[in-house]
Design a protein around this motif. Structure first.
Motif, PDB file in Angstrom:
ATOM      1  N   THR A  36      -5.212   0.792  -8.128  1.00  0.00           N
ATOM      2  CA  THR A  36      -3.774   0.976  -8.350  1.00  0.00           C
ATOM      3  C   THR A  36      -2.972   0.484  -7.151  1.00  0.00           C
ATOM      4  O   THR A  36      -1.942  -0.186  -7.311  1.00  0.00           O
ATOM      5  CB  THR A  36      -3.456   2.456  -8.643  1.00  0.00           C
ATOM      6  N   LEU A  37      -3.445   0.788  -5.954  1.00  0.00           N
ATOM      7  CA  LEU A  37      -2.753   0.311  -4.749  1.00  0.00           C
ATOM      8  C   LEU A  37      -2.702  -1.214  -4.711  1.00  0.00           C
ATOM      9  O   LEU A  37      -1.680  -1.807  -4.351  1.00  0.00           O
ATOM     10  CB  LEU A  37      -3.452   0.836  -3.493  1.00  0.00           C
ATOM     11  N   ARG A  38      -3.804  -1.850  -5.092  1.00  0.00           N
ATOM     12  CA  ARG A  38      -3.822  -3.321  -5.086  1.00  0.00           C
ATOM     13  C   ARG A  38      -2.862  -3.875  -6.132  1.00  0.00           C
ATOM     14  O   ARG A  38      -2.181  -4.878  -5.909  1.00  0.00           O
ATOM     15  CB  ARG A  38      -5.254  -3.819  -5.321  1.00  0.00           C
ATOM     16  N   LEU A  39      -2.782  -3.220  -7.289  1.00  0.00           N
ATOM     17  CA  LEU A  39      -1.851  -3.657  -8.326  1.00  0.00           C
ATOM     18  C   LEU A  39      -0.402  -3.409  -7.916  1.00  0.00           C
ATOM     19  O   LEU A  39       0.492  -4.205  -8.240  1.00  0.00           O
ATOM     20  CB  LEU A  39      -2.169  -2.972  -9.650  1.00  0.00           C
ATOM     21  N   VAL A  40      -0.156  -2.336  -7.191  1.00  0.00           N
ATOM     22  CA  VAL A  40       1.187  -2.074  -6.641  1.00  0.00           C
ATOM     23  C   VAL A  40       1.565  -3.201  -5.684  1.00  0.00           C
ATOM     24  O   VAL A  40       2.714  -3.662  -5.670  1.00  0.00           O
ATOM     25  CB  VAL A  40       1.235  -0.693  -5.945  1.00  0.00           C
ATOM     26  N   ALA A  41       0.594  -3.669  -4.907  1.00  0.00           N
ATOM     27  CA  ALA A  41       0.860  -4.784  -3.991  1.00  0.00           C
ATOM     28  C   ALA A  41       1.275  -6.041  -4.754  1.00  0.00           C
ATOM     29  O   ALA A  41       2.174  -6.763  -4.317  1.00  0.00           O
ATOM     30  CB  ALA A  41      -0.374  -5.060  -3.135  1.00  0.00           C
ATOM     31  N   VAL A  42       0.645  -6.295  -5.897  1.00  0.00           N
ATOM     32  CA  VAL A  42       1.034  -7.439  -6.730  1.00  0.00           C
ATOM     33  C   VAL A  42       2.489  -7.271  -7.170  1.00  0.00           C
ATOM     34  O   VAL A  42       3.288  -8.213  -7.092  1.00  0.00           O
ATOM     35  CB  VAL A  42       0.101  -7.586  -7.958  1.00  0.00           C
ATOM     36  N   GLY A  43       2.843  -6.076  -7.604  1.00  0.00           N
ATOM     37  CA  GLY A  43       4.214  -5.799  -8.020  1.00  0.00           C
ATOM     38  C   GLY A  43       5.213  -5.937  -6.887  1.00  0.00           C
ATOM     39  O   GLY A  43       6.292  -6.524  -7.060  1.00  0.00           O
ATOM     40  N   LEU A  44       4.864  -5.414  -5.723  1.00  0.00           N
ATOM     41  CA  LEU A  44       5.758  -5.518  -4.563  1.00  0.00           C
ATOM     42  C   LEU A  44       5.961  -6.968  -4.139  1.00  0.00           C
ATOM     43  O   LEU A  44       7.057  -7.352  -3.715  1.00  0.00           O
ATOM     44  CB  LEU A  44       5.211  -4.693  -3.393  1.00  0.00           C
ATOM     45  N   SER A  45       4.903  -7.765  -4.272  1.00  0.00           N
ATOM     46  CA  SER A  45       5.057  -9.183  -3.914  1.00  0.00           C
ATOM     47  C   SER A  45       5.944  -9.904  -4.929  1.00  0.00           C
ATOM     48  O   SER A  45       6.723 -10.778  -4.563  1.00  0.00           O
ATOM     49  CB  SER A  45       3.693  -9.870  -3.798  1.00  0.00           C
ATOM     50  N   ALA A  46       5.840  -9.526  -6.191  1.00  0.00           N
ATOM     51  CA  ALA A  46       6.689 -10.132  -7.226  1.00  0.00           C
ATOM     52  C   ALA A  46       8.164  -9.804  -6.980  1.00  0.00           C
ATOM     53  O   ALA A  46       9.045 -10.609  -7.297  1.00  0.00           O
ATOM     54  CB  ALA A  46       6.261  -9.656  -8.612  1.00  0.00           C
ATOM     55  N   LEU A  47       8.414  -8.641  -6.406  1.00  0.00           N
ATOM     56  CA  LEU A  47       9.784  -8.224  -6.105  1.00  0.00           C
ATOM     57  C   LEU A  47      10.273  -8.753  -4.756  1.00  0.00           C
ATOM     58  O   LEU A  47      11.426  -8.512  -4.373  1.00  0.00           O
ATOM     59  CB  LEU A  47       9.883  -6.699  -6.129  1.00  0.00           C
ATOM     60  N   GLY A  48       9.385  -9.403  -4.019  1.00  0.00           N
ATOM     61  CA  GLY A  48       9.771  -9.991  -2.745  1.00  0.00           C
ATOM     62  C   GLY A  48       9.671  -9.074  -1.547  1.00  0.00           C
ATOM     63  O   GLY A  48      10.143  -9.417  -0.464  1.00  0.00           O
TER      64      GLY A  48
END
Length: 156
Positions: A36-48
């Motif tokens: 989940t933490l790694r997937l949150v990182a994907v989301g945070l990167s998508a948001l900049g």
């Protein structure tokens, strides 16, 4: 922001080590937490909020492919060793922990992670045999130590 992700991952890995040392299992909840933490990182990167190069979806997909390949290798090695020794060589919790930890690294770093975890595992096996007089030992400490060393190697 990245520091917070690493700190949370470190907490989950330390928890996995403590539980593995005490109960010889790695709870699925900790595996899910790391994923989940790694997937949150994907989301945070998508948001900049964090680097797209290191944390974005393309990076995650590359890591996921490497994780699948290396996890298959680890699993096959564990199954063959288990058949030869007629006992479980590596628990499935350890295999899942390998898989989810590799999601945090670029494919090239996964080689280092796999090598270091094997090296630390051998050292841990010798220590357990010499000190505890046991041949069975928890492998999560070797995986966690390899994770942290690989992480540091990626920074330098």
């Amino acid at each position: 922001m990245e520091f917070a992700l690493y700190a949370c991952a470190a907490a989950a890995l330390v928890a996995a080590v403590v539980v593995d040392l005490n109960r010889r299992i790695i709870p699925n909840a900790l595996i899910v937490c790391l994923l989940t933490l790694r997937l949150v990182a994907v989301g945070l990167s998508a948001l900049g909020f964090i680097s797209q190069d290191s944390w974005g979806l393309p990076s995650f997909l590359d890591s996921a492919l490497a994780s699948l390949a290396f996890t298959f290798l680890v699993l096959m090695t564990a199954l063959v060793a288990g058949k030869l020794e007629k006992k479980e060589a590596l628990g499935m919790g350890d295999v899942k922990l390998y898989a989810v930890c590799m999601l945090w690294f670029a494919p090239a770093s996964s080689f280092l992670f796999l090598f270091l975890s094997s090296l630390f595992g051998i050292a841990l096996a010798f220590a357990y045999r010499a000190i505890m007089k046991e041949t069975n030992f928890p492998f999560a400490p070797a995986i966690a130590l390899a994770f942290f060393v690989t992480l540091m190697a990626d920074f330098f």
